[in-house]
Design a protein around this motif. Structure first.
Motif, PDB file in Angstrom:
ATOM      1  N   LEU A   1       0.851  -1.175  -0.021  1.00 19.96           N
ATOM      2  CA  LEU A   1      -0.137   0.156   0.003  1.00 19.96           C
ATOM      3  C   LEU A   1       0.833   1.164  -0.058  1.00 19.96           C
ATOM      4  O   LEU A   1       1.928   1.141   0.652  1.00 19.96           O
ATOM      5  CB  LEU A   1      -0.687   0.006   1.193  1.00 19.96           C
ATOM      6  N   ALA A   2       0.547   2.241  -0.584  1.00 20.27           N
ATOM      7  CA  ALA A   2       1.275   3.697  -0.608  1.00 20.27           C
ATOM      8  C   ALA A   2       0.417   4.859  -0.727  1.00 20.27           C
ATOM      9  O   ALA A   2      -0.793   4.667  -1.199  1.00 20.27           O
ATOM     10  CB  ALA A   2       2.208   3.608  -2.023  1.00 20.27           C
ATOM     11  N   GLY A   3       1.105   5.905  -0.200  1.00 15.57           N
ATOM     12  CA  GLY A   3       0.158   7.292   0.065  1.00 15.57           C
ATOM     13  C   GLY A   3       1.192   8.416  -0.092  1.00 15.57           C
ATOM     14  O   GLY A   3       2.477   8.099   0.107  1.00 15.57           O
ATOM     15  N   VAL A   4       0.532   9.604  -0.320  1.00 16.67           N
ATOM     16  CA  VAL A   4       1.403  10.638  -0.360  1.00 16.67           C
ATOM     17  C   VAL A   4       0.821  11.625   0.563  1.00 16.67           C
ATOM     18  O   VAL A   4      -0.198  11.903   0.888  1.00 16.67           O
ATOM     19  CB  VAL A   4       1.526  11.293  -1.578  1.00 16.67           C
ATOM     20  N   CYS A   5       1.798  12.562   1.250  1.00 19.32           N
ATOM     21  CA  CYS A   5       1.295  13.557   2.056  1.00 19.32           C
ATOM     22  C   CYS A   5       2.540  14.515   2.119  1.00 19.32           C
ATOM     23  O   CYS A   5       3.596  14.406   1.689  1.00 19.32           O
ATOM     24  CB  CYS A   5       1.207  13.212   3.559  1.00 19.32           C
ATOM     25  N   ARG A   6       2.109  15.944   2.716  1.00 22.82           N
ATOM     26  CA  ARG A   6       3.242  16.738   2.962  1.00 22.82           C
ATOM     27  C   ARG A   6       3.982  16.406   4.243  1.00 22.82           C
ATOM     28  O   ARG A   6       3.323  16.062   5.002  1.00 22.82           O
ATOM     29  CB  ARG A   6       2.363  18.170   3.015  1.00 22.82           C
ATOM     30  N   VAL A   7       5.022  16.882   4.164  1.00 23.22           N
ATOM     31  CA  VAL A   7       5.914  16.799   5.488  1.00 23.22           C
ATOM     32  C   VAL A   7       5.867  18.034   6.275  1.00 23.22           C
ATOM     33  O   VAL A   7       6.175  19.024   5.812  1.00 23.22           O
ATOM     34  CB  VAL A   7       7.432  16.514   5.093  1.00 23.22           C
ATOM     35  N   GLU A   8       5.373  17.889   7.458  1.00 28.88           N
ATOM     36  CA  GLU A   8       4.980  19.097   8.600  1.00 28.88           C
ATOM     37  C   GLU A   8       6.246  19.258   9.121  1.00 28.88           C
ATOM     38  O   GLU A   8       7.219  18.161   9.358  1.00 28.88           O
ATOM     39  CB  GLU A   8       3.655  18.836   9.359  1.00 28.88           C
ATOM     40  N   ASP A   9       6.417  20.404   9.749  1.00 29.79           N
ATOM     41  CA  ASP A   9       7.535  20.858  10.649  1.00 29.79           C
ATOM     42  C   ASP A   9       7.850  19.563  11.802  1.00 29.79           C
ATOM     43  O   ASP A   9       8.897  19.233  12.145  1.00 29.79           O
ATOM     44  CB  ASP A   9       7.634  22.128  11.115  1.00 29.79           C
ATOM     45  N   SER A  10       6.612  19.414  12.366  1.00 29.97           N
ATOM     46  CA  SER A  10       6.473  18.522  13.413  1.00 29.97           C
ATOM     47  C   SER A  10       7.145  16.979  13.166  1.00 29.97           C
ATOM     48  O   SER A  10       7.324  16.390  13.971  1.00 29.97           O
ATOM     49  CB  SER A  10       5.280  18.456  14.118  1.00 29.97           C
ATOM     50  N   ASP A  11       7.034  16.787  11.913  1.00 32.28           N
ATOM     51  CA  ASP A  11       7.243  15.422  11.334  1.00 32.28           C
ATOM     52  C   ASP A  11       8.933  14.969  11.232  1.00 32.28           C
ATOM     53  O   ASP A  11       9.512  14.051  11.058  1.00 32.28           O
ATOM     54  CB  ASP A  11       6.923  15.061  10.030  1.00 32.28           C
ATOM     55  N   TRP A  12       9.735  16.177  11.491  1.00 31.55           N
ATOM     56  CA  TRP A  12      11.251  15.804  11.318  1.00 31.55           C
ATOM     57  C   TRP A  12      11.606  15.679  12.868  1.00 31.55           C
ATOM     58  O   TRP A  12      11.433  16.381  13.711  1.00 31.55           O
ATOM     59  CB  TRP A  12      11.929  17.198  10.702  1.00 31.55           C
ATOM     60  N   VAL A  13      12.495  14.627  12.882  1.00 33.08           N
ATOM     61  CA  VAL A  13      13.183  14.278  14.187  1.00 33.08           C
ATOM     62  C   VAL A  13      14.506  14.725  14.207  1.00 33.08           C
ATOM     63  O   VAL A  13      15.068  14.701  15.172  1.00 33.08           O
ATOM     64  CB  VAL A  13      12.877  12.905  14.358  1.00 33.08           C
ATOM     65  N   LYS A  14      15.477  14.833  13.045  1.00 33.13           N
ATOM     66  CA  LYS A  14      16.550  15.197  12.698  1.00 33.13           C
ATOM     67  C   LYS A  14      16.956  15.710  11.608  1.00 33.13           C
ATOM     68  O   LYS A  14      16.519  15.142  10.662  1.00 33.13           O
ATOM     69  CB  LYS A  14      17.779  14.124  13.600  1.00 33.13           C
ATOM     70  N   ASP A  15      17.932  16.810  11.429  1.00 29.90           N
ATOM     71  CA  ASP A  15      18.451  17.064  10.246  1.00 29.90           C
ATOM     72  C   ASP A  15      17.528  17.305   9.226  1.00 29.90           C
ATOM     73  O   ASP A  15      17.189  16.573   8.133  1.00 29.90           O
ATOM     74  CB  ASP A  15      19.533  15.830   9.644  1.00 29.90           C
ATOM     75  N   ARG A  16      16.728  18.133   9.257  1.00 34.46           N
ATOM     76  CA  ARG A  16      15.778  18.572   8.536  1.00 34.46           C
ATOM     77  C   ARG A  16      16.388  18.806   6.809  1.00 34.46           C
ATOM     78  O   ARG A  16      17.188  19.509   6.694  1.00 34.46           O
ATOM     79  CB  ARG A  16      14.854  19.980   8.829  1.00 34.46           C
ATOM     80  N   LEU A  17      15.600  18.419   6.233  1.00 35.18           N
ATOM     81  CA  LEU A  17      15.844  18.708   4.413  1.00 35.18           C
ATOM     82  C   LEU A  17      14.987  19.501   3.663  1.00 35.18           C
ATOM     83  O   LEU A  17      13.832  19.708   4.436  1.00 35.18           O
ATOM     84  CB  LEU A  17      15.862  17.262   3.934  1.00 35.18           C
ATOM     85  N   ALA A  18      15.260  19.991   2.868  1.00 36.90           N
ATOM     86  CA  ALA A  18      14.292  20.995   2.038  1.00 36.90           C
ATOM     87  C   ALA A  18      13.375  19.930   1.301  1.00 36.90           C
ATOM     88  O   ALA A  18      13.184  20.244   0.069  1.00 36.90           O
ATOM     89  CB  ALA A  18      15.068  21.893   1.091  1.00 36.90           C
TER      90      ALA A  18
END
Length: 687
Positions: free
Chosen positions: A95-112
């Protein structure tokens, strides 16, 4: 058990589960739920210790160089999401899906990265306690499935980077994002009392994520998990029925999903094999090795390096395929382990492990000395046979994708590479496990093999030689498979060859020969070639076409158009058993395949972008092969067909390396084919 309802009208990007019918809730809370884990505890003989090196290999390629120029893919965000979902399902994600990455979803080393592509892979089916393979398998599903997620993440992230967008893979324990939260946002799982649950599946699962700046249409969180209707449960949309897992549980894992136990076993293959007349050939004699060495000219030497991986999806698989070669294992005995001396139990356990890891069919044969190459192709050094047994597995290339293709268009190379990659991963872990138990084991992959696969597949009882020639056809998945082999000194019980009537069917059916783009498959009778009875194809014609195909990547049109390339339906199984049990029906079934459009392209199943890598840039190709059936082609081609073959005396001698060109002598090959001995005369001579 096969499905009751056809999936011909279901787009591939929709997947095998009817999740489009489930209610969605954009306001659903996103909790900090945990992933499902193993129910059992691994024992001392489990495969757990063999998995980390393959996981670590995948993690090395989660990130990488991004192409300097972006590929000409659609701007439509929905088309982009559908393409990536189909790519994940092509790689066997559940199964697969797509979402936006929210600021709160990053746990380290945020990427662009703005978007997350989230997929889940369900657990493999485990044996019950006490069944063959249980001691090796129980308690390992999370680790097994994490490495499968890692493999998919490597390919999808590499695909996006090859297209020119930044992308990075993530799995549990090796992530910069909260993958459990993203799974809820993307609608592939839901928090139920602190544990993630996936819709419409009973087994556990693990997650993989690719974060990227590739803009895609987003999905919504799930509001429900249960079957939405009776039609969905029955699979009327062509989806997996709700009773699939219960039906599968009725068959022990080592037997596999296909009823190979019903197929007749015989002492010798249905095609003559004169072991004492087989001359071992050097790897340098392989047509693609000859092309690489310049035997077919400078242009094809160049194309040999790219012909199967010039589509970006196939290219994204090459880091894993190439880097698994040094991990293929040992030739020398390791001493063995007296605790594993029961050949029958070992064989059943090996088969259970192969099916659990993801192989579609598993067989075992003796690795007889005539199956080994005589010399390698890099340095021309001799190869001495070293292991007594071969474990042979088939990986299905996928009916649905093949249905949408012509067989020689831009997805063909990726179909082969996917099967080769998956097979190498499965066999690599299995061989590493045997070495840990004290037995020698070595993988023979498409990237580097010291054993000929075709005789091993034949002798392991996974099929019969077909008119396609150098291809062993299985009764259930037809010709659309790739093989992976590992040899070992673990005591095993060899399987017998099979007879399901294929020789009679192929004698009547000329469809692969009729549809072959380069007229390389014989319309005429079988001949003897280096001790083997076969419909011998013209490997030069075939190889030149596959290498130089400028409207596609490689070629698998013979597999595409074969009447045994059928959908996984109850009706298809009935036709198979009818052809086996009622020989008089075979001609009518061959005619029915043409009359019903078998082998035609199904546009509903066409999901990939037509793209080509030229140099270091992904471009729109100059054209695409769009072949459909040509029912009158045999009458045009058969009368004037001229074929060549190249027996050992026309091949580079053992000891020749890749740096020494040996031009291919077609005139001699034509003469050799014209003078070939018939199987009837060979039998008379041997008597």
């Amino acid at each position: 058990m096969a499905r009751l309802f056809s999936n011909r009208e279901r787009s591939f990007d929709m997947g095998v589960l009817p999740t489009e019918l489930l209610a969605r809730d954009p306001a659903a809370p996103i909790g900090d739920a945990r992933l499902p884990d193993d129910a059992g505890v691994p024992g001392e003989d489990s495969i757990l210790a063999a998995i980390p090196e393959y996981r670590e290999l995948c993690v090395r390629f989660f990130d990488g160089e991004v192409a300097a120029k972006r590929a000409p893919v659609p701007d439509d965000r929905l088309l982009r999401a559908r393409n990536l979902k189909a790519s994940a399902y092509f790689l066997d994600a559940t199964l697969a899906g797509v979402c936006r990455v929210e600021d709160s979803d990053w746990v380290k080393d945020r990427l662009a990265h703005t978007h997350a592509f989230v997929f889940l892979v369900e657990f493999g089916r485990e044996p019950k306690a006490g069944e063959p393979g249980a001691a090796w398998i129980l308690g390992t599903n999370a680790a097994r499935t994490d490495v499968r997620c890692a493999e998919v993440a490597v390919v999808l992230a590499g695909y996006l980077r090859t297209l020119g967008w930044s992308a990075r893979g993530h799995i549990a324990g090796e992530t910069r994002v909260a993958i459990e939260r993203l799974a809820q946002r993307a609608g592939v799982a839901k928090d139920v009392n602190g544990t993630l649950r996936a819709p419409l599946i009973q087994r556990g699962f693990r997650l993989g994520v690719v974060t990227t700046d590739f803009e895609m249409a987003e999905d919504l969180p799930l509001a429900a998990l249960d079957w939405p209707s009776a039609d969905a449960y029955l699979g009327r949309m062509g989806t997996r029925p709700g009773w699939t897992e219960a039906e599968e549980a009725k068959r022990p894992v080592h037997i596999g999903r296909y009823e190979m136990e019903r197929i007749k076993r015989v002492e010798e293959p249905t095609t003559l094999v004169l072991r004492d007349e087989i001359k071992r050939m050097p790897k340098r004699a392989d047509l693609f090795s000859r092309a690489l060495a310049g035997d077919l000219g400078e242009r094809l030497a160049k194309e040999r390096r790219r012909f199967a991986v010039k589509h970006p999806l196939a290219f994204a698989m090459t880091p894993l395929i190439r880097n698994m070669v040094p991990m293929q294992g040992s030739r020398c005995p390791l001493g063995g382990n007296a605790a594993h001396s029961d050949a029958k139990l070992n064989s059943d356990s090996i088969k259970a492990l192969g099916h659990y890891m993801g192989a579609d069919l598993v067989g075992i044969c003796r690795a007889e000395p005539w199956m080994y190459y005589s010399h390698d192709d890099e340095k021309g050094e001799p190869i001495e046979p070293y292991h007594p047994y071969a474990v042979v597995m088939l990986i299905d290339q996928g009916f649905e994708t093949m249905e949408g293709a012509s067989g020689d268009d831009w997805i063909s190379g990726a179909q082969s590479m996917r099967a080769y990659m998956r097979g190498a991963l499965i066999a690599g872990i299995m061989a590493a496990h045997l070495r840990r138990l004290g037995w020698s084991a070595r993988v023979h992959s498409n990237a580097y093999s010291e054993l000929l696969h075709i005789p091993a597949v034949l002798m392991a009882g996974l099929g019969e030689l077909s008119r396609i020639g150098e291809l062993v056809l299985n009764p259930f998945i037809g010709p659309r498979s790739k093989s992976i082999v590992f040899t070992t000194d673990l005591p095993l019980e060899a399987d017998k060859p099979i007879d399901f009537g294929l020789q009679a069917v192929c004698a009547m059916c000329m469809k692969c020969a009729r549809e072959c783009p380069c007229n390389a498959i014989p319309f005429g009778p079988k001949v003897m070639f280096n001790g083997y009875e076969m419909w011998k194809p013209d490997v030069e014609k075939c190889g030149r076409y596959r290498l130089s195909n400028d409207k596609g990547s490689a070629c698998g049109r013979c597999m595409k158009t074969c009447p045994y390339n059928r959908e996984d339906l109850v009706e298809s199984e009935r036709l198979l058993w009818l052809s086996i049990e009622v020989p008089q029906s075979r001609k009518a079934l061959i005619e029915y395949d043409d009359a019903s459009g078998g082998g035609s392209r199904n546009p509903t199943k066409r999901w990939w972008f037509d793209l080509e890598i030229v140099g270091r840039e992904v471009v729109k190709p100059k054209g695409t092969n769009e072949r459909d059936l040509d029912l009158g082609r045999a009458e045009k081609l058969a009368p004037a067909q001229k074929l060549a073959f190249f027996p050992p005396e026309l091949q580079p001698a053992g000891g020749t390396n890749l740096q020494t060109p040996v031009p291919l002598d077609r005139a001699a090959g034509l003469a050799a084919y014209a003078a070939a001995e018939s199987p009837v005369k060979a039998r008379q001579r041997k008597r």
